[in-house]
Design a protein around this motif. Structure first.
Motif, mmCIF file in Angstrom:
data_model
loop_
_atom_site.group_PDB
_atom_site.id
_atom_site.type_symbol
_atom_site.label_atom_id
_atom_site.label_comp_id
_atom_site.label_asym_id
_atom_site.label_seq_id
_atom_site.Cartn_x
_atom_site.Cartn_y
_atom_site.Cartn_z
ATOM 1 N N TYR A 96 4.271 1.240 -10.307
ATOM 2 C CA TYR A 96 2.947 1.710 -9.886
ATOM 3 C C TYR A 96 2.749 3.181 -10.253
ATOM 4 O O TYR A 96 1.719 3.551 -10.834
ATOM 5 N N TYR A 97 3.719 4.008 -9.921
ATOM 6 C CA TYR A 97 3.567 5.438 -10.193
ATOM 7 C C TYR A 97 3.662 5.756 -11.688
ATOM 8 O O TYR A 97 3.026 6.702 -12.168
ATOM 9 N N VAL A 128 5.797 3.236 0.226
ATOM 10 C CA VAL A 128 5.158 2.041 -0.321
ATOM 11 C C VAL A 128 5.694 0.875 0.489
ATOM 12 O O VAL A 128 6.902 0.630 0.505
ATOM 13 N N GLN A 143 0.365 5.323 -13.000
ATOM 14 C CA GLN A 143 -0.491 6.447 -12.594
ATOM 15 C C GLN A 143 -0.167 7.718 -13.385
ATOM 16 O O GLN A 143 -0.848 8.734 -13.238
ATOM 17 N N GLU A 164 -3.218 4.973 5.438
ATOM 18 C CA GLU A 164 -3.117 4.326 4.120
ATOM 19 C C GLU A 164 -3.890 5.164 3.090
ATOM 20 O O GLU A 164 -5.021 5.564 3.334
ATOM 21 N N PHE A 165 -3.244 5.417 1.935
ATOM 22 C CA PHE A 165 -3.890 6.189 0.871
ATOM 23 C C PHE A 165 -4.385 5.311 -0.275
ATOM 24 O O PHE A 165 -5.484 5.518 -0.786
ATOM 25 N N GLU A 166 -3.566 4.360 -0.699
ATOM 26 C CA GLU A 166 -3.948 3.501 -1.825
ATOM 27 C C GLU A 166 -3.461 2.085 -1.591
ATOM 28 O O GLU A 166 -2.389 1.875 -1.037
ATOM 29 N N ARG A 167 -4.261 1.133 -2.015
ATOM 30 C CA ARG A 167 -3.879 -0.277 -1.958
ATOM 31 C C ARG A 167 -3.356 -0.665 -3.335
ATOM 32 O O ARG A 167 -4.043 -0.457 -4.337
ATOM 33 N N ILE A 168 -2.155 -1.221 -3.393
ATOM 34 C CA ILE A 168 -1.541 -1.515 -4.695
ATOM 35 C C ILE A 168 -1.827 -2.943 -5.154
ATOM 36 O O ILE A 168 -2.359 -3.156 -6.236
ATOM 37 N N ALA A 214 0.825 -1.203 0.000
ATOM 38 C CA ALA A 214 0.000 0.000 0.000
ATOM 39 C C ALA A 214 0.860 1.255 0.000
ATOM 40 O O ALA A 214 2.052 1.223 0.344
ATOM 41 N N VAL A 215 0.236 2.350 -0.397
ATOM 42 C CA VAL A 215 0.838 3.683 -0.291
ATOM 43 C C VAL A 215 0.331 4.305 1.006
ATOM 44 O O VAL A 215 -0.871 4.279 1.285
ATOM 45 N N ARG A 245 5.574 10.043 0.678
ATOM 46 C CA ARG A 245 4.785 8.821 0.834
ATOM 47 C C ARG A 245 5.737 7.633 1.014
ATOM 48 O O ARG A 245 6.925 7.723 0.695
#
Length: 209
Positions: free
Chosen positions: A124-125, A154, A128, A170-174, A97-98, A152
């Protein structure tokens, strides 16, 4: 019959994997991980276990010093080793996660991402459409946002407790992570019957769960 060499990660994955092997009918000594030895022979099963750091298991299997190994999907995604991934053991579940400090925005220009997983984070980025600067760390990733090293992080999240204790959110689940059974391609040709038997026995136990 030749000895089957198995690379196993120390820690939580080892405990889960050993329990799975016992359930599948293998005579694995309960105190296997307690030994200070790094190579342990289990003659009753014609197996040799190499106890390794989780990140090194795939290397041992790729290089052929171990026939098979148990590695987290995070390691497989990060390392991209030349091995066969033959079975999802569905143990040691967690996810990447981020995370960061609550209420903070990422910098507009080259935000910094601290992680043990530079390849996964970069990929991942990139997907994005964001350009970031990756900072590779080996431990205490949660410290990076707290001391202003990164915008951030990861990292692996299991219960989320470590993030919470350090005031992070947690901001994003990868991606979801489980442990996988991996095999050296040459070993699969030379010891196919032994390996197939192990895979089938473990698969039947995994399906029961």
């Amino acid at each position: 019959m030749s000895v089957l060499t198995v690379a196993m990660p120390k820690g939580r994955i080892f405990q889960d994997a050993a329990a799975l092997m016992v359930k599948a009918g293998y005579q694995i000594p309960p105190d296997l991980e307690d030994s200070r030895k790094l190579i342990i022979d289990v003659s009753a099963e014609n197996m040799r276990f190499i106890l390794a750091k989780p990140m090194d298991v795939a290397t041992y299997v790729e290089q052929g010093v171990a026939d098979i190994g148990i590695a987290g999907k995070d390691v497989m995604l990060e390392e991209e080793r030349d091995v066969y991934e033959v079975l999802d053991l569905k143990i040691s579940e967690c996810y990447l996660a981020v995370a960061g400090l609550p209420g903070t925005e990422m910098k507009d220009v080259a935000p910094k991402i601290a992680t043990k997983y530079p390849n996964i984070a970069s990929s991942y980025y990139r997907e994005q459409g964001e350009q970031v600067e990756i900072i590779k760390l080996n431990g205490s990733i949660e410290l990076a946002p707290l001391i202003g090293l990164s915008d951030r992080i990861v990292d692996i999240v299991s219960t989320g407790r470590t993030l919470k204790e350090n005031g992070l959110v947690e901001f994003e689940r990868i991606v979801d992570i489980t442990s996988r059974l991996i095999v050296n391609p040459v070993s699969y040709r030379l010891k196919d019957q032994q390996i197939d038997l192990l895979v089938n026995r473990l698969a039947s136990v995994v399906e029961e769960d």
